[in-house]
Design an enzyme around this catalytic site. Structure first.
Site, short mmCIF file in Angstrom:
data_model
loop_
_atom_site.label_atom_id
_atom_site.label_comp_id
_atom_site.label_asym_id
_atom_site.label_seq_id
_atom_site.Cartn_x
_atom_site.Cartn_y
_atom_site.Cartn_z
CG ASN A 172 -16.57 4.24 22.43
OD1 ASN A 172 -17.08 5.47 21.97
ND2 ASN A 172 -16.38 4.06 23.71
CG ASP A 199 -18.78 -1.76 28.98
OD1 ASP A 199 -19.48 -0.99 29.58
OD2 ASP A 199 -19.11 -2.22 27.86
N PRO A 228 -15.94 1.80 36.68
CG PRO A 228 -15.78 4.14 37.42
CD PRO A 228 -15.14 3.03 36.52
CE LYS A 278 -27.66 -1.67 28.69
NZ LYS A 278 -26.77 -1.30 27.43
CE LYS A 290 -26.23 0.66 32.46
NZ LYS A 290 -24.86 0.98 32.24
O1 C5P Z 1 -24.15 -0.39 29.92
P1 C5P Z 1 -24.32 0.44 28.81
O2 C5P Z 1 -22.88 0.99 28.16
O3 C5P Z 1 -25.14 -0.24 27.81
O4 C5P Z 1 -25.23 1.55 29.07
C1 C5P Z 1 -25.40 3.01 28.56
C2 C5P Z 1 -25.59 4.03 29.41
O5 C5P Z 1 -24.96 4.04 30.89
C3 C5P Z 1 -25.30 5.27 28.81
O6 C5P Z 1 -26.15 6.25 29.32
C4 C5P Z 1 -24.01 5.34 29.51
O7 C5P Z 1 -23.37 6.76 29.31
C5 C5P Z 1 -23.83 4.86 30.89
N1 C5P Z 1 -22.70 4.33 31.48
C6 C5P Z 1 -22.25 5.08 32.34
N2 C5P Z 1 -20.83 4.41 32.76
C7 C5P Z 1 -20.52 3.20 32.45
C8 C5P Z 1 -20.99 2.64 31.27
C9 C5P Z 1 -22.24 3.06 30.76
O8 C5P Z 1 -22.28 5.94 32.60
N3 C5P Z 1 -19.46 2.76 32.88
#
Ligand code: C5P
Length: 397
Positions: free
Chosen positions: A208, A276, A303, A337, A341
């Site tokens: 990315n 992801d 993960p 989120k 999380k």
């Molecule tokens: O789900 P998303 O990618 O939008 O979430 C962003 C947050 O989750 C960020 O802090 C990112 O570092 C963390 N993240 C993670 N592991 C993943 C996906 C996102 O730690 N697999």
């Protein structure tokens, strides 16, 4: 104040080098140990004997001095000190540092070190004002190099203006500040940063646009407040900051393993843009182009590192911070989120293309906490990092 601190002092070649002698005396009066490194040009202005006598230490001068290498290699020398001070820092030394040259002992030490570096520039006013020197200065500051001076004043060459090396008490104050016990001293902070690369085969990967700039700035700002930072980074565009423990990874799964290995931590900041998914059927050898048959990639979920650490039953960091890079309904999505999380704070930002934030130098964030949110004005990523580090220090002290 500087008791037990070890300073590697690089003395460059300029008339201001005479002040380095007084600097050594004043540092030793304050309890510091000083190891001097004298450049070839520096030795035209002060003698090795006077530096040795004042520092009561061995002087290092030559990269190819094999006795020194047997005693202490240049890599070790560059990392043995708490701080490297370059005084005077000539235009030439600054250019070498900015360009990453390593063609003598001083420049090699400066390139090899993982410690913080403070420079006290000193040169003719025209040399200081030259676009090249100003460009080098900006590069060095961007690299996290600390700078004291120069001052305005009469110069030895008869001109007047900026270029005079900072006075010894000013340099000492800058050294004090660089070595001071910040509010995060003794705290272990984990920071993830950069993108991840998920292999398709040994030569191709999915990635990315994250540059790693924001995570790097956060790690640097936390280290500046005295934190002991473990910086787990994917393949980022920007180099990791000085003064932190760097763990380099490629994939999300490696990043999770590195994060788990680095625990326990008092605080964890998840600034990485983690992919992801990874390719389930990644080729062990290069996938060949094959007539009309297109390869079909199967994906498996990576993960979620942030959620894993936030929901940890044992040894959860006291403060867990995530990032939410969103393109629509930024606040609403980021608020949901945070709850999903299980982290304490979420730093939300709008990364839609029009903002220029992804890969840019600025950021506009909203800090979302359990009980409310704050929207900060658009500022540089460095300024966001400084503000966040300050908030972290307030929250855990
Ligand atoms: O789900 P998303 O990618 O939008 O979430 C962003 C947050 O989750 C960020 O802090 C990112 O570092 C963390 N993240 C993670 N592991 C993943 C996906 C996102 O730690 N697999």
């Amino acid at each position: 104040m500087l008791a037990d601190k070890h300073i590697l002092l690089i003395v460059g070649g300029g008339i201001a080098a005479f002040k380095a002698l007084d600097l050594v005396r004043r540092l030793r009066e304050r309890g510091a140990r000083v190891t001097p490194v004298l450049t070839r040009a520096g030795a035209e202005f002060v003698t090795p004997l006077s530096l040795a006598a004042l520092s009561a230490a061995k002087i290092y001068q030559d990269l190819f001095d094999l006795t020194d290498e047997a005693e202490m290699g240049h890599i070790e020398l560059s990392r043995a000190a708490d701080l490297i001070v370059v005084a005077p820092a000539t235009a030439d030394l600054m250019a070498k540092m900015a360009g990453g040259l390593a063609n003598d002992l001083a420049s090699t030490l400066l390139l090899a070190t993982d410690e913080r570096v403070l420079i006290a520039p000193a040169m003719n006013v025209r040399m200081w004002e030259h676009a090249a020197t100003q460009r080098n200065l900006a590069t060095l500051q961007g690299d996290g190099i600390l700078v004291v001076g120069p001052n305005n004043g009469d110069m030895a060459c008869g001109e007047y203006g900026p270029g005079r090396m900072a006075e010894v008490p000013e340099i000492i104050a800058a050294i004090d500040a660089a070595l001071s016990d910040g509010p995060l001293r003794g705290k272990h902070v984990l920071v993830t940063s950069g993108p991840t690369h998920e292999p398709i085969d040994p030569v191709r990967y999915i990635a990315n646009r994250s540059s790693g700039a924001q995570g790097t700035a956060i790690a640097r700002a936390l280290a500046d407040l005295g934190a002991d930072v473990t910086f787990v980074t994917g393949p980022a565009d920007v180099p990791p900051p000085a003064g932190v423990t760097v763990v380099k990874v490629q994939t999300a799964r490696e990043m999770l393993a590195a994060v788990q290995a680095a625990r326990p931590a008092d605080v964890a900041v998840f600034a990485a843009a983690v992919a992801d998914w990874h390719v389930m059927n990644a080729g062990q050898s290069k996938i060949k182009k094959d007539g009309n048959r297109l390869p079909v990639l199967g994906f498996a979920e990576n993960p979620d590192i942030l959620a894993t650490v936030s929901h940890a039953k044992h040894g959860r960091p006291g403060l867990v911070i995530g990032f939410a890079a969103e393109t629509d309904d930024v606040i609403a999505n980021a608020t949901a989120k945070r709850a999903r999380k299980g982290c304490d704070w979420i730093v939300a930002n709008d990364v839609s293309a029009a903002t220029g934030i992804m890969g840019g130098t600025e950021n506009a964030v909203t800090l979302i906490m359990k009980d409310g949110s704050e929207t900060w004005p658009r500022m540089t990523k460095d300024a966001v990092a400084t503000a966040l580090a300050k908030r972290i220090a307030e929250a855990i002290s």
